[in-house]
Design a protein around this motif. Structure first.
Motif, short mmCIF file in Angstrom:
data_model
loop_
_atom_site.label_atom_id
_atom_site.label_comp_id
_atom_site.label_asym_id
_atom_site.label_seq_id
_atom_site.Cartn_x
_atom_site.Cartn_y
_atom_site.Cartn_z
N GLY A 11 -8.96 6.76 -3.81
CA GLY A 11 -9.73 7.98 -3.68
C GLY A 11 -10.64 7.92 -2.47
N PRO A 12 -11.64 8.80 -2.41
CA PRO A 12 -12.56 8.79 -1.26
C PRO A 12 -13.32 7.47 -1.16
CG PRO A 12 -12.78 10.82 -2.55
CD PRO A 12 -11.93 9.87 -3.35
N LEU A 13 -13.61 7.08 0.07
CA LEU A 13 -14.39 5.87 0.31
C LEU A 13 -15.77 6.03 -0.32
CD1 LEU A 13 -14.48 3.15 1.94
CD2 LEU A 13 -15.58 4.46 3.75
N ARG A 14 -16.16 5.07 -1.15
CA ARG A 14 -17.45 5.19 -1.81
C ARG A 14 -18.08 3.82 -2.02
NH1 ARG A 14 -17.07 4.10 -7.37
NH2 ARG A 14 -14.93 3.94 -8.19
N PRO A 15 -19.41 3.76 -2.04
CA PRO A 15 -20.09 2.48 -2.30
C PRO A 15 -20.02 2.11 -3.78
CG PRO A 15 -21.69 4.24 -2.02
CD PRO A 15 -20.35 4.84 -1.72
N ILE A 16 -20.00 0.80 -4.07
CA ILE A 16 -19.98 0.31 -5.45
C ILE A 16 -20.95 -0.86 -5.57
CG2 ILE A 16 -17.61 1.05 -5.89
CD1 ILE A 16 -16.71 -1.79 -5.42
N LEU A 120 -14.11 2.99 9.86
CA LEU A 120 -14.65 3.71 8.70
C LEU A 120 -14.07 5.12 8.61
CD1 LEU A 120 -18.43 2.69 8.70
CD2 LEU A 120 -16.65 2.01 7.07
N GLN A 121 -13.87 5.75 9.76
CA GLN A 121 -13.28 7.08 9.75
C GLN A 121 -11.86 7.05 9.20
OE1 GLN A 121 -13.43 9.08 13.52
NE2 GLN A 121 -12.32 10.88 12.80
N LEU A 122 -11.08 6.03 9.59
CA LEU A 122 -9.73 5.89 9.05
C LEU A 122 -9.77 5.67 7.54
CD1 LEU A 122 -8.02 3.64 11.76
CD2 LEU A 122 -7.63 6.06 11.35
N ALA A 123 -10.73 4.86 7.09
CA ALA A 123 -10.84 4.60 5.65
C ALA A 123 -11.21 5.87 4.90
CB ALA A 123 -11.88 3.51 5.40
N GLU A 124 -12.10 6.69 5.46
CA GLU A 124 -12.49 7.94 4.81
C GLU A 124 -11.33 8.93 4.77
OE1 GLU A 124 -15.79 9.11 7.13
OE2 GLU A 124 -17.23 7.76 6.12
N GLY A 126 -8.34 8.07 4.23
CA GLY A 126 -7.33 7.54 3.33
C GLY A 126 -6.18 6.83 4.02
N LYS A 127 -6.36 6.42 5.27
CA LYS A 127 -5.29 5.76 6.01
C LYS A 127 -5.34 4.23 5.87
CE LYS A 127 -5.02 9.50 9.40
NZ LYS A 127 -5.12 9.87 10.84
N ILE A 128 -6.32 3.72 5.15
CA ILE A 128 -6.42 2.28 4.90
C ILE A 128 -6.36 2.09 3.39
CG2 ILE A 128 -7.90 0.25 5.05
CD1 ILE A 128 -9.04 1.36 7.63
N ILE A 129 -5.35 1.36 2.91
CA ILE A 129 -5.16 1.24 1.46
C ILE A 129 -5.11 -0.21 0.99
CG2 ILE A 129 -3.98 3.46 1.28
CD1 ILE A 129 -1.32 1.94 1.23
N ASP A 130 -5.08 -1.19 1.92
CA ASP A 130 -5.06 -2.59 1.51
C ASP A 130 -5.73 -3.44 2.60
OD1 ASP A 130 -3.15 -3.02 3.57
OD2 ASP A 130 -1.50 -2.63 2.21
N GLY A 132 -4.55 -5.65 4.54
CA GLY A 132 -3.76 -5.71 5.77
C GLY A 132 -4.00 -4.52 6.66
N ASP A 133 -4.11 -3.33 6.06
CA ASP A 133 -4.42 -2.14 6.85
C ASP A 133 -5.79 -2.27 7.52
OD1 ASP A 133 -2.06 -0.97 6.10
OD2 ASP A 133 -2.93 0.20 4.47
N LEU A 134 -6.75 -2.85 6.79
CA LEU A 134 -8.11 -2.95 7.34
C LEU A 134 -8.16 -3.86 8.55
CD1 LEU A 134 -11.13 -2.20 6.92
CD2 LEU A 134 -11.35 -4.34 5.65
N ILE A 135 -7.59 -5.06 8.45
CA ILE A 135 -7.64 -6.00 9.58
C ILE A 135 -6.81 -5.48 10.74
CG2 ILE A 135 -5.73 -7.44 8.77
CD1 ILE A 135 -8.98 -8.59 10.51
N ALA A 136 -5.68 -4.79 10.44
CA ALA A 136 -4.88 -4.20 11.52
C ALA A 136 -5.65 -3.09 12.22
CB ALA A 136 -3.56 -3.67 10.96
N ALA A 137 -6.42 -2.30 11.44
CA ALA A 137 -7.21 -1.22 12.04
C ALA A 137 -8.29 -1.79 12.94
CB ALA A 137 -7.84 -0.37 10.93
N PHE A 138 -8.96 -2.86 12.51
CA PHE A 138 -9.97 -3.48 13.37
C PHE A 138 -9.34 -4.07 14.63
CE2 PHE A 138 -13.08 -3.47 9.85
CZ PHE A 138 -14.22 -3.11 10.57
N ALA A 139 -8.20 -4.72 14.48
CA ALA A 139 -7.54 -5.33 15.65
C ALA A 139 -7.19 -4.26 16.68
CB ALA A 139 -6.29 -6.08 15.21
N ASN A 140 -6.64 -3.13 16.21
CA ASN A 140 -6.26 -2.07 17.14
C ASN A 140 -7.48 -1.39 17.73
OD1 ASN A 140 -3.22 -1.40 17.35
ND2 ASN A 140 -3.49 -1.89 15.19
N ALA A 141 -8.51 -1.15 16.91
CA ALA A 141 -9.71 -0.49 17.43
C ALA A 141 -10.40 -1.34 18.49
CB ALA A 141 -10.66 -0.18 16.28
N ILE A 142 -10.51 -2.64 18.23
CA ILE A 142 -11.17 -3.53 19.20
C ILE A 142 -10.38 -3.60 20.50
CG2 ILE A 142 -11.77 -5.94 19.66
CD1 ILE A 142 -12.47 -6.21 16.68
N SER A 143 -9.06 -3.76 20.38
CA SER A 143 -8.24 -3.89 21.59
C SER A 143 -8.21 -2.60 22.40
CB SER A 143 -6.81 -4.32 21.22
OG SER A 143 -6.18 -3.34 20.41
#
Length: 318
Positions: A11-16, A120-124, A126-130, A132-143
């Motif tokens: 669902g939507p990105l939310r704090p827990i 964070l925008q990608l996570a909001e 819904g394009k990051i679901i695991d 692996g998606d998170l670390i791949a998103a950081f790798a691409n964003a940084i590069s």
């Protein structure tokens, strides 16, 4: 210090809070991020999830370099990226440390990372679901953020090459030194980032999908290209600096030659005027009205003869 637990991919990105984070088991994953470090930060991370001692120490280490190490079914990953606020630290790039495993991600930054916003925008969205998606998103964003900055160093060096003129020596030396310093600062971490991502893409873990591996390899290739570009910038900057030194030496040699020629021309003239200017009797033509202009003409003739001799020897060419 800011410690934020987030639920990603469900669902939507939310704090827990810590209680929900410990009890949660899917379908998304729990991401706990600490922004800034203090002695109690490791305990704050452990409140959300227990972790191996080596992973905890890697997250809170004072000095890090890009790395990727597997621990059981998890991985410690350290990356370096562009800082969100420039000029606050000596290092050109700031670190982000990850402890990744199935369903859980812990991350730490000592200073804000520029890539955090796009991820964070990608996570909001819904394009990051695991994980692996998170670390791949950081790798691409940084590069992607570093790629144009590295390319800009090459462009600035191209501009310096087109402006190579004797009157620009001092300014170009400062510019080239600054470019070379930036290239060294970038390459210190860009090459290890490439190595860490290459290792990460080869890990056989269930939380890293084939699509994630492709994105990580793409980021690793981008880092490899940047490392090659930075090495080329360093070598070109060194060659340009040597060329500027040669140009400066030629300038000094030319000026020294000009001074020497002028001195050699006036040396015999000084002898003549000193000889005829002695305050003794017997100076030839001392009482003649044309004597001054005669001596002047003779000195001019001697100077022209010496200058013609230098020209014949090609000493007047610069």
């Amino acid at each position: 210090m800011t410690c934020v637990g987030r639920l990603v991919g469900d669902g939507p990105l939310r704090p827990i809070g810590p209680g929900e984070a410990v009890d949660y088991h899917g379908p998304g994953f729990v991401w706990v991020h600490v922004d800034g470090m203090a002695p109690s930060d490791l305990e704050a991370l452990r409140a959300y999830d227990d972790m191996p001692l080596i992973a905890g120490n890697a997250l809170v280490a004072s000095e890090t370099r890009p790395r990727c190490d597997r621990i059981d079914d998890g991985a410690i990953v350290n990356l370096r990226g562009d800082a969100a606020r420039k000029g606050e630290v000596a290092d050109r790039l700031v670190s982000m440390r990850f402890w990744l495993r199935s369903g859980r991600v812990n991350s730490v930054t000592r200073r804000p990372l520029a890539a955090m916003g796009p991820v964070l925008q990608l996570a909001e969205e819904g394009k990051i679901i695991d994980p692996g998606d998170l670390i791949a998103a950081f790798a691409n964003a940084i590069s992607k953020e570093l790629d144009p900055q590295v390319a800009d160093l090459g462009d600035r060096l191209d501009d310096c090459e087109t402006e190579l003129e004797p009157h620009n020596i001092y300014r170009l030396r400062r510019v080239i030194a600054a470019i070379r310093s930036e290239a060294i600062a970038f390459r210190r971490f860009v090459a290890p980032d490439r190595d860490a991502l290459s290792i990460l893409s080869g890990l056989e873990v269930d939380w890293l999908a084939d699509e994630d591996r492709l994105h990580i390899r793409e980021a690793a290739d981008r880092f490899a290209r940047m490392a090659e570009e930075l090495e080329a910038v360093r070598e070109r900057a060194a060659l340009l600096h040597e060329h500027l030194i040669d140009m400066r030496a030629e300038q000094i040699d030319g000026r020294a030659l000009l001074i020497s020629i002028v001195a050699l021309i006036f040396l015999p003239l000084t002898f003549i005027t000193g000889l005829l200017g002695m305050n003794v009797r017997g100076i030839p033509y001392a009482d003649e009205p044309w004597a001054f202009w005669g001596v002047t003409g003779f000195c001019i003739a001697v100077a022209l003869a010496i200058a013609g001799w230098f020209a014949r020897l090609h000493w007047l060419r610069r």
